[in-house]
Motif scaffolding. Structure first.
Motif, PDB file in Angstrom:
ATOM      1  N   ARG A 412       0.727  -1.284  -0.192  1.00  0.00           N
ATOM      2  CA  ARG A 412      -0.025  -0.013   0.124  1.00  0.00           C
ATOM      3  C   ARG A 412       0.869   1.194  -0.048  1.00  0.00           C
ATOM      4  NH1 ARG A 412      -2.438   3.462  -0.977  1.00  0.00           N
ATOM      5  NH2 ARG A 412      -4.643   4.021  -0.602  1.00  0.00           N
ATOM      6  N   PHE A 413       2.176   1.171   0.924  1.00  0.00           N
ATOM      7  CA  PHE A 413       3.046   2.352   0.614  1.00  0.00           C
ATOM      8  C   PHE A 413       3.310   2.707  -0.804  1.00  0.00           C
ATOM      9  CE2 PHE A 413       7.539   3.638   0.487  1.00  0.00           C
ATOM     10  CZ  PHE A 413       7.254   4.879   0.943  1.00  0.00           C
ATOM     11  N   PHE A 414       3.751   1.629  -1.562  1.00  0.00           N
ATOM     12  CA  PHE A 414       4.232   1.916  -3.079  1.00  0.00           C
ATOM     13  C   PHE A 414       3.136   2.478  -3.841  1.00  0.00           C
ATOM     14  CE2 PHE A 414       7.073  -1.917  -2.556  1.00  0.00           C
ATOM     15  CZ  PHE A 414       8.131  -1.256  -2.219  1.00  0.00           C
ATOM     16  N   ARG A 415       1.775   2.067  -3.630  1.00  0.00           N
ATOM     17  CA  ARG A 415       0.683   2.912  -4.265  1.00  0.00           C
ATOM     18  C   ARG A 415       0.452   4.332  -3.811  1.00  0.00           C
ATOM     19  NH1 ARG A 415      -5.653   1.328  -3.774  1.00  0.00           N
ATOM     20  NH2 ARG A 415      -6.666   3.332  -4.656  1.00  0.00           N
ATOM     21  N   THR A 416       0.744   4.588  -2.316  1.00  0.00           N
ATOM     22  CA  THR A 416       0.534   5.966  -2.052  1.00  0.00           C
ATOM     23  C   THR A 416       1.772   6.811  -2.448  1.00  0.00           C
ATOM     24  OG1 THR A 416      -0.039   5.113   0.142  1.00  0.00           O
ATOM     25  CG2 THR A 416       0.636   7.366   0.205  1.00  0.00           C
ATOM     26  N   VAL A 417       3.028   6.376  -2.655  1.00  0.00           N
ATOM     27  CA  VAL A 417       4.017   7.030  -3.406  1.00  0.00           C
ATOM     28  C   VAL A 417       3.616   7.168  -4.712  1.00  0.00           C
ATOM     29  CG1 VAL A 417       6.588   6.707  -4.105  1.00  0.00           C
ATOM     30  CG2 VAL A 417       5.938   5.931  -1.801  1.00  0.00           C
ATOM     31  N   ARG A 418       3.082   6.427  -5.322  1.00  0.00           N
ATOM     32  CA  ARG A 418       2.565   6.581  -6.925  1.00  0.00           C
ATOM     33  C   ARG A 418       1.689   7.718  -7.076  1.00  0.00           C
ATOM     34  NH1 ARG A 418      -1.175   4.879 -10.193  1.00  0.00           N
ATOM     35  NH2 ARG A 418      -1.836   3.017  -8.773  1.00  0.00           N
ATOM     36  N   GLU A 419       0.556   7.766  -6.051  1.00  0.00           N
ATOM     37  CA  GLU A 419      -0.539   8.574  -6.090  1.00  0.00           C
ATOM     38  C   GLU A 419      -0.165  10.076  -5.675  1.00  0.00           C
ATOM     39  OE1 GLU A 419      -3.736   6.465  -4.540  1.00  0.00           O
ATOM     40  OE2 GLU A 419      -4.249   5.136  -6.250  1.00  0.00           O
ATOM     41  N   ASP A 420       0.416   9.917  -4.607  1.00  0.00           N
ATOM     42  CA  ASP A 420       0.755  11.369  -3.907  1.00  0.00           C
ATOM     43  C   ASP A 420       1.700  12.097  -4.298  1.00  0.00           C
ATOM     44  OD1 ASP A 420      -1.450  10.299  -2.592  1.00  0.00           O
ATOM     45  OD2 ASP A 420      -0.842  10.389  -0.627  1.00  0.00           O
ATOM     46  N   LEU A 421       2.892  11.491  -4.913  1.00  0.00           N
ATOM     47  CA  LEU A 421       4.233  11.999  -5.195  1.00  0.00           C
ATOM     48  C   LEU A 421       4.661  11.956  -6.841  1.00  0.00           C
ATOM     49  CD1 LEU A 421       6.924  13.607  -4.284  1.00  0.00           C
ATOM     50  CD2 LEU A 421       7.930  11.131  -3.610  1.00  0.00           C
ATOM     51  N   LEU A 422       4.754  10.514  -7.158  1.00  0.00           N
ATOM     52  CA  LEU A 422       5.347  10.343  -8.667  1.00  0.00           C
ATOM     53  C   LEU A 422       4.565  10.984  -9.725  1.00  0.00           C
ATOM     54  CD1 LEU A 422       6.529   6.613  -8.010  1.00  0.00           C
ATOM     55  CD2 LEU A 422       7.846   8.981  -7.526  1.00  0.00           C
ATOM     56  N   GLN A 423       3.232  10.937  -9.355  1.00  0.00           N
ATOM     57  CA  GLN A 423       2.380  11.317 -10.598  1.00  0.00           C
ATOM     58  C   GLN A 423       2.563  13.110 -10.844  1.00  0.00           C
ATOM     59  OE1 GLN A 423      -1.622  10.576 -10.227  1.00  0.00           O
ATOM     60  NE2 GLN A 423      -1.779  11.452  -8.356  1.00  0.00           N
ATOM     61  N   ALA A 424       2.966  13.746  -9.756  1.00  0.00           N
ATOM     62  CA  ALA A 424       3.267  15.185  -9.819  1.00  0.00           C
ATOM     63  C   ALA A 424       4.538  15.450 -10.315  1.00  0.00           C
ATOM     64  CB  ALA A 424       3.221  15.816  -8.782  1.00  0.00           C
ATOM     65  N   LEU A 425       5.534  14.249 -10.736  1.00  0.00           N
ATOM     66  CA  LEU A 425       7.087  14.679 -11.008  1.00  0.00           C
ATOM     67  C   LEU A 425       7.101  14.645 -12.664  1.00  0.00           C
ATOM     68  CD1 LEU A 425       8.988  12.597  -8.500  1.00  0.00           C
ATOM     69  CD2 LEU A 425       8.340  15.123  -8.323  1.00  0.00           C
ATOM     70  N   PRO A 426       8.158  15.347 -13.243  1.00  0.00           N
ATOM     71  CA  PRO A 426       8.363  15.092 -14.585  1.00  0.00           C
ATOM     72  C   PRO A 426       8.742  13.695 -14.878  1.00  0.00           C
ATOM     73  CG  PRO A 426       9.793  16.514 -13.687  1.00  0.00           C
ATOM     74  CD  PRO A 426       8.887  16.426 -12.739  1.00  0.00           C
ATOM     75  N   GLY A 427       8.427  13.049 -15.917  1.00  0.00           N
ATOM     76  CA  GLY A 427       9.030  11.733 -16.360  1.00  0.00           C
ATOM     77  C   GLY A 427       7.782  10.530 -15.668  1.00  0.00           C
ATOM     78  N   TYR A 428       6.783  11.104 -15.217  1.00  0.00           N
ATOM     79  CA  TYR A 428       5.847   9.993 -14.862  1.00  0.00           C
ATOM     80  C   TYR A 428       5.186   9.214 -15.912  1.00  0.00           C
ATOM     81  CZ  TYR A 428       1.770   7.998 -12.746  1.00  0.00           C
ATOM     82  OH  TYR A 428       0.591   7.151 -12.156  1.00  0.00           O
ATOM     83  N   LYS A 429       5.234   7.800 -15.898  1.00  0.00           N
ATOM     84  CA  LYS A 429       4.921   7.274 -17.134  1.00  0.00           C
ATOM     85  C   LYS A 429       3.556   6.435 -16.682  1.00  0.00           C
ATOM     86  CE  LYS A 429       8.069   3.652 -15.690  1.00  0.00           C
ATOM     87  NZ  LYS A 429       9.143   2.436 -16.112  1.00  0.00           N
ATOM     88  N   GLY A 430       2.971   6.478 -15.520  1.00  0.00           N
ATOM     89  CA  GLY A 430       1.880   5.703 -15.149  1.00  0.00           C
ATOM     90  C   GLY A 430       2.021   4.341 -14.793  1.00  0.00           C
ATOM     91  N   PRO A 431       0.880   3.811 -14.236  1.00  0.00           N
ATOM     92  CA  PRO A 431       0.935   2.250 -13.661  1.00  0.00           C
ATOM     93  C   PRO A 431       1.195   1.266 -14.534  1.00  0.00           C
ATOM     94  CG  PRO A 431      -1.166   3.237 -13.483  1.00  0.00           C
ATOM     95  CD  PRO A 431      -0.375   4.239 -13.881  1.00  0.00           C
ATOM     96  N   ASP A 432       0.794   1.437 -15.805  1.00  0.00           N
ATOM     97  CA  ASP A 432       0.705   0.464 -16.953  1.00  0.00           C
ATOM     98  C   ASP A 432       0.815   1.146 -18.169  1.00  0.00           C
ATOM     99  OD1 ASP A 432      -1.994   0.969 -17.672  1.00  0.00           O
ATOM    100  OD2 ASP A 432      -2.500  -0.092 -15.846  1.00  0.00           O
ATOM    101  N   VAL A 433       1.157   0.397 -19.209  1.00  0.00           N
ATOM    102  CA  VAL A 433       1.039   0.937 -20.539  1.00  0.00           C
ATOM    103  C   VAL A 433       0.116   1.419 -21.046  1.00  0.00           C
ATOM    104  CG1 VAL A 433       3.010  -0.693 -21.324  1.00  0.00           C
ATOM    105  CG2 VAL A 433       0.661  -1.370 -21.754  1.00  0.00           C
ATOM    106  N   HIS A 434      -1.166   1.156 -20.762  1.00  0.00           N
ATOM    107  CA  HIS A 434      -2.268   1.775 -20.969  1.00  0.00           C
ATOM    108  C   HIS A 434      -2.443   3.112 -20.529  1.00  0.00           C
ATOM    109  CE1 HIS A 434      -3.621  -2.214 -22.744  1.00  0.00           C
ATOM    110  NE2 HIS A 434      -3.637  -2.572 -21.436  1.00  0.00           N
ATOM    111  N   ALA A 435      -1.926   3.574 -19.567  1.00  0.00           N
ATOM    112  CA  ALA A 435      -1.997   4.721 -18.793  1.00  0.00           C
ATOM    113  C   ALA A 435      -0.666   5.805 -19.149  1.00  0.00           C
ATOM    114  CB  ALA A 435      -2.030   4.558 -17.410  1.00  0.00           C
TER     115      ALA A 435
END
Length: 467
Positions: A412-435
């Motif tokens: 759950r921590f990994f998901r929180t990092v992605r949703e609260d931090l990583l998606q606001a950074l440049p170079g974010y590629k999404g959780p899968d190829v469809h995103a």
């Protein structure tokens, strides 16, 4: 009086109730106008020869199909408590008392804003403000309560879904669910194929014309309701398999009782690109963390290019014993305090702080892990990590194969990092190829060490400080 029944195939109307010593009786009138013989009231209520003819098919059929006891019995304890709480608010709006009567009033009732002499509009606005809902929503609650009591406040979408399944033969719905379950380990099928296979299997199992197949539109609605029981179409095939593998009972897990008893360790590929410091090209990176299960504090962080090595895992384990120093520009609440030890007695202060830091302190708690919980990745079952744990007296508890919930907090921590931090950074590629965007790698901006510093500061400033 005036209620119509079908008695022995003839339409009759109750015109009079006669009370006798032998028992109550009713006088029935035939549809032609002539009076029939008296009939015992008990016979009218329980006999199979009598069928009620509803006055308005919509309202009466709805009440008969959904008794309040049935609706409330289908709710869980949490949902039932929510219905009771909502009913108490509605009664307070209507009468001024949560119990609905002055005889059952508690201390302080009626409250001034719900006094019975106030106009209904004023009470509606006060209650809507108190609950944080609109006045129209509150008016719908009152209308449902006046019509069906507490049962009218139950979730109508679930009731509508139950009615949807009730319109088709239960045998058809059971076979459709059976076909959906068979596709758990296969590729995601289309709804049309599931319907066609269900119709064919129903004919083979029960015979031609025995079970009536629903229309195409109704079948799609039934599959939408069955999707709640066994996800097949909406989510990814991998996610559907994970949901299907959930245990029927309560999750069995280790239960920590003190800090350091269990430390969760895991690695994941980050959903953001970083820059290599030498080649200045974008690269994938992996995040390895250690989390104390009891306090949910992240005690070790390391970001590695491409993939994680056994020495990287050992480095994260070392951070559990010796936390990294806090950043010089971190706020006061992000610096981990020393509990119970005077600063003058603390040894080797320079090891946990930089000379230029404004204050002493580490970025996280220091603890001695007793057991680490890891998966079956090569870096976690390597000889290097095993020898380190053996020398330090740390037990290794492997998780079950393909059972991510054994390390639920760190996942759950990994998901929180992605949703609260990583998606606001440049170079974010999404959780899968469809995103993924068109060219997210061209937006890679941070070097690997800078990205690790950002994650470490976010954990100390935001993640650890939340409730």
């Amino acid at each position: 009086m005036g209620t119509r029944f079908q008695y022995d195939g003839e339409v009759v109307t109750v015109v009079e109730l006669v009370i006798t010593q032998a028992g109550n009786e009713v006088v029935l009138r035939h549809a032609t106008g002539r009076l029939t013989a008296r009939l015992a009231l008990r016979e009218l209520l329980v006999s199979d020869r009598v069928t009620l003819i509803p006055d308005s098919s919509g309202e009466t059929e709805r009440v008969l199909a959904e008794p309040a006891t049935v609706v409330l019995s289908e709710l869980s304890e949490v949902e039932l408590q929510q219905v009771r709480e909502r009913a108490a608010h509605v009664r307070e709006v209507l009468t001024g008392y949560r119990a609905g009567s002055a005889e059952l009033a508690v201390t302080g009732e009626p409250r001034p804003q719900y006094a019975p002499h106030l106009p209904p509009t004023s009470r509606y606005k006060a209650k809507a403000t108190e609950l944080g809902v609109g006045v129209r929503t509150l008016q719908r609650w009152v209308a449902d309560f006046r019509q069906d009591g507490d049962a009218g406040l139950a979730h109508k979408r679930d009731r509508a879904a139950s009615r949807q399944l009730g319109r088709v033969d239960q045998r058809w719905a059971d076979v459709a669910l059976e076909v959906m379950v068979e596709h758990t380990a296969e590729s995601t099928p289309s709804r049309t194929m599931v319907i066609d296979r269900t119709n064919a299997r129903v004919v083979v199992r029960f015979g031609e014309g025995v079970v009536k197949a629903p229309s195409r539109t109704t079948a799609f609605r039934v599959l939408e309701e069955l999707e709640r029981r066994h996800p097949t179409f909406r989510l990814s095939a991998k996610r559907n398999r994970d949901i299907a593998d959930r245990p029927d009972g309560v999750y069995g897990k280790l239960r920590p009782t003190r800090p350091g008893e269990y430390v969760l360790m895991d690695s994941t590929r980050l959903d953001v690109f970083a820059l290599a410091p030498v080649t200045l090209r974008w690269i994938n990176c992996e995040l390895t963390v250690a989390m104390d299960w009891y306090t949910r504090c992240v005690t070790g962080i390391r970001l590695t290019p491409v993939s994680t090595k056994a020495v990287d895992v050992a480095s994260v384990l070392f951070q559990v014993f010796r936390p990294r120093p806090a950043g010089a520009d971190w706020p006061d609440h992000a610096v981990w305090p020393e509990h119970g030890i005077p600063r003058t007695v603390l040894l080797d202060v320079e090891a946990v702080m930089r000379p230029e830091a404004r204050r002493p302190g580490a970025s996280g708690p220091a603890m001695v892990p007793e057991t680490i919980v890891v998966d079956h990745g090569k870096v976690f079952v390597s000889e290097h990590l095993t020898s380190v744990c053996a020398r330090l007296g740390i037990s290794i508890q492997p998780a079950r194969l393909r059972t991510g919930r054994d390390k639920g907090p760190v996942e759950r921590f990994f998901r929180t990092v992605r949703e609260d931090l990583l998606q606001a950074l440049p170079g974010y590629k999404g959780p899968d190829v469809h995103a993924r965007g068109i060219t997210p790698e061209n937006d890679a901006f941070f070097f690997l060490d800078e990205l690790e510093a950002i994650i470490r500061e976010w954990v100390a400033v935001v993640f650890t400080d939340r409730r």
